[in-house]
Design a protein around this motif. Structure first.
Motif, PDB file in Angstrom:
ATOM      1  N   ASP A 268       0.808  -1.216   0.000  1.00 55.29           N
ATOM      2  CA  ASP A 268       0.000   0.000   0.000  1.00 55.29           C
ATOM      3  C   ASP A 268       0.844   1.269   0.000  1.00 55.29           C
ATOM      4  O   ASP A 268       0.321   2.358  -0.274  1.00 55.29           O
ATOM      5  N   SER A 395      -6.432  -3.809  -1.885  1.00 51.57           N
ATOM      6  CA  SER A 395      -5.708  -3.830  -0.621  1.00 51.57           C
ATOM      7  C   SER A 395      -6.516  -4.576   0.437  1.00 51.57           C
ATOM      8  O   SER A 395      -7.721  -4.358   0.590  1.00 51.57           O
ATOM      9  N   SER A 398      -6.939  -1.451   3.403  1.00 54.26           N
ATOM     10  CA  SER A 398      -7.823  -0.297   3.166  1.00 54.26           C
ATOM     11  C   SER A 398      -9.022  -0.642   2.295  1.00 54.26           C
ATOM     12  O   SER A 398     -10.004   0.105   2.272  1.00 54.26           O
ATOM     13  N   LYS A 400      -9.013  -0.515  -0.904  1.00 53.62           N
ATOM     14  CA  LYS A 400      -8.950   0.310  -2.106  1.00 53.62           C
ATOM     15  C   LYS A 400      -8.208  -0.423  -3.224  1.00 53.62           C
ATOM     16  O   LYS A 400      -7.424  -1.349  -2.983  1.00 53.62           O
TER      17      LYS A 400
END
Length: 478
Positions: A268, A395, A398, A400
Motif C-alpha cells: 500500500d 488492498s 484499506s 482500495k
C-alpha cells in the motif's frame, strides 16, 4: 512547601561522581580473549595498525587487551569506542577512520562476510556446564533415534566438541553445526545448509524438515531468526545462564502472520525510506541498487537514509515516508517496529510485496544476500505490463484498488518539464522533488542559515555558569 516535593537540583549537579565500571576485568585474559591466536594473526599479516572492536559489556577489558597485544606484536592498537550500527557487525567504517589495516572483533558476532579489511573473530569463551546441557538434551529427546541439529551461540562454540563427545555415542542421528564466515569456497553440496554463519550437512530423503533444532544459548535475536528461517522444525533450547532446557513456545505462525501483514502495508505504501543499517556487510551496495530499481518499477518513490542505529525518534522526522526497509545483517534485520511511527520491513518482505514473480513458499529469508543475482533465492523481475492489461488488485487493509503491475525500467534521462522548473525571473532552474516540496510545507524545517537575512554583529561574551544559576542572575528566591 514546594521544597518538600521538588528541589532546584543544585545538590545533584554539585555531587561528586565516581566512575562505575560495567564489569570487573577478567583474570584469565589470555584464555578468554585468546591472546596467542590474536597476536599470531597480527604478526602473520604484518599489520602495523589494528582496530579492536568490543561490545559494551567487554569494554572493561579493552585497555589490558590492547596493551598486551601491543607488547606481544609491536603493532599499534586502537579501541573502537562506539559502533556505527550493531555491535555484532564488524565496523569497518570506524576502523578506516584510524587507518587500521585489520580488525579484531570481540564478543557475539553475526558472522556476516566483509570485503574491505581482514577480520579475526574472537567470541570469548563463556563457561558452559556441558554435563548439565547433555542432561537437558536427554530430557528433551528421550528417543535415542531422534534426528536433531545442534546450534549454539558463538560464545559457547568452544564447548560443542565436548558436548558432541558425550551425546554422539547415544544419538547416532545427531548433527552438530560448525561456525563458518565468508562466502563458501565452492558450489553447495546437496543437503548442506549454510546460514547465519552455521554450516551442517543433513542426510536423509526428507531433508531438514525431518529434524528438530536444539539451541545452546540465551533467548534473543539469533534464536528468533533461526526459528523464523527454519520454521518447519520444532525448536528447543538450553540457557547456560539458568541451566534449564525447554521447548520453545514462540508461535512461529503468529510471528509470520505479523510479518505478512507488514508485506501488505508495503504494497500500500507510496513513499519508501531505505534505511542503511550496515556499511560493512558484503553486497549491501548491490542490494540498495536492487531495492531502488524494484521500487521504481513498482511505481513507488524511494529515499535512501543513513541514520545510524534506527530508533522511533529518528524515523519520526520523516513523516512523508509510508514505510521503511532496513538493510542490515541477518540478525538485526528483524526490527520490532511496534513503537515506531511507521513500520519497518526487511528487504525480503519488500521484494515479496513489489515483485509479482515472487510467491510466499513458507521459507522466510533474513539475509538480504539471498536476494541478489546468482543467490539461492533470487527471482528476476517480470517484464512490464501495460496498465490496461494489468490485473486489478485490492488492498486487504484499506479495501482500495491499487496497482499491482511493474512499470518499465526507468529511463536514464530526466523527462522534460517535470524534473526541472523555472525558479525565478532570472530563469534559474530548480529540481522538483516530492520530499523537498513536503519539506517546504512544514512550519518548522530545522536550523536554517538565512544567508543575507541576519545582520552582522561583533562577537560578545555570553553567559557563564550553569542553567539553574548563571553568574549574571540574582540569588534572591521569589
Amino acid at each position: 512547601m514546594a521544597a518538600a516535593f521538588s528541589s532546584d537540583g543544585e545538590a545533584a549537579l554539585r555531587r561528586e561522581l565516581r566512575t562505575a565500571v560495567a564489569a570487573a576485568p577478567r583474570s584469565d585474559l589470555d584464555g578468554y580473549y585468546e591472546m596467542g591466536r590474536a597476536a599470531a594473526f597480527v604478526r602473520d599479516g604484518g599489520f602495523r595498525k589494528v582496530a579492536l572492536q568490543f561490545p559494551d559489556e567487554l569494554l572493561a577489558d579493552a585497555v589490558q587487551v590492547a596493551g598486551g597485544l601491543e607488547a606481544a606484536t609491536g603493532a599499534e592498537m586502537f579501541v573502537l569506542g562506539d559502533t556505527t550500527y550493531g555491535s555484532c557487525c564488524v565496523d569497518e567504517v570506524a576502523a578506516e577512520h584510524v587507518g587500521a589495516e585489520a580488525v579484531l572483533h570481540y564478543g557475539p558476532a553475526c558472522l556476516s562476510p566483509c570485503r574491505k579489511l581482514p577480520v579475526l573473530h574472537i567470541f570469548g569463551q563463556q563457561p558452559l556446564d556441558v554435563g548439565r546441557c547433555a542432561e537437558a538434551f536427554r530430557e528433551l529427546y528421550p528417543e535415542q533415534q531422534s534426528r536433531v541439529v545442534v546450534l549454539s551461540d558463538v560464545v559457547y562454540a568452544h564447548a560443542m566438541g565436548e558436548l558432541e563427545q558425550q551425546l554422539r555415542p547415544e544419538y547416532p542421528n545427531i548433527i552438530f553445526s560448525r561456525l563458518v564466515w565468508g562466502d563458501p569456497p565452492g558450489p553447495p553440496v546437496p543437503g548442506e545448509e549454510q546460514k547465519f554463519g552455521r554450516q551442517f550437512l543433513v542426510e536423509g530423503a526428507g531433508g531438514l524438515q525431518d529434524y528438530a533444532m536444539f539451541y545452546v544459548g540465551a533467548e534473543g535475536l539469533a534464536l528468533t531468526s533461526f526459528m523464523l528461517t527454519w520454521n518447519r522444525c520444532p525448536f528447543s533450547s538450553f540457557n547456560p545462564s539458568t541451566g534449564c532446557g525447554r521447548r520453545e513456545t514462540l508461535n512461529v505462525n503468529r510471528a509470520l502472520m505479523r510479518r505478512l501483514y507488514l508485506v501488505e502495508r508495503a504494497r500500500d505504501a507510496s513513499v519508501v525510506g531505505i534505511l542503511v543499517g550496515t556499511l560493512g556487510v558484503a553486497g549491501y551496495l548491490t542490494v540498495l541498487q536492487h531495492l531502488r530499481e524494484l521500487l521504481a518499477r513498482a511505481g513507488k518513490r524511494s529515499y535512501t537514509l543513513a541514520v545510524g542505529k534506527p530508533n522511533p525518534a529518528k524515523l519520526a522526522n520523516f513523516p512523508e515516508v509510508d514505510i521503511f526497509v532496513l538493510v542490515a545483517c541477518a540478525q538485526n534485520s528483524l526490527l520490532d517496529s511496534s513503537d515506531f511511527y511507521r513500520p519497518v520491513v526487511t528487504p525480503y518482505e519488500l521484494d515479496l510485496a513489489c515483485n509479482p514473480a515472487r510467491e510466499w513458499t513458507g521459507n522466510y529469508l533474513t539475509d538480504f544476500r539471498d536476494l541478489l543475482p546468482g543467490a539461492c533465492a533470487h527471482v528476476e523481475l517480470p517484464p512490464a505490463v501495460p496498465a490496461e492489461e494489468a490485473v486489478p488488485d485490492v488492498s486487504l487493509i484499506s479495501g482500495k484498488m491499487r496497482a499491482a503491475h511493474l512499470c518499465g525500467p526507468p529511463s536514464s534521462q530526466l523527462p522534460p518539464n517535470t524534473a526541472l522548473a523555472c525558479r525565478d525571473q532570472t530563469r534559474a532552474l530548480a529540481e522538483i522533488s516530492p520530499a523537498a516540496s513536503f519539506l517546504e510545507s512544514r512550519s518548522w524545517r530545522g536550523l536554517e542559515q538565512q544567508l543575507g537575512q541576519t545582520p552582522v554583529s561583533k562577537a560578545v561574551q555570553g553567559r557563564r555558569g550553569i542553567a539553574i544559576a548563571y553568574e549574571d542572575e540574582g540569588c534572591e528566591q521569589p
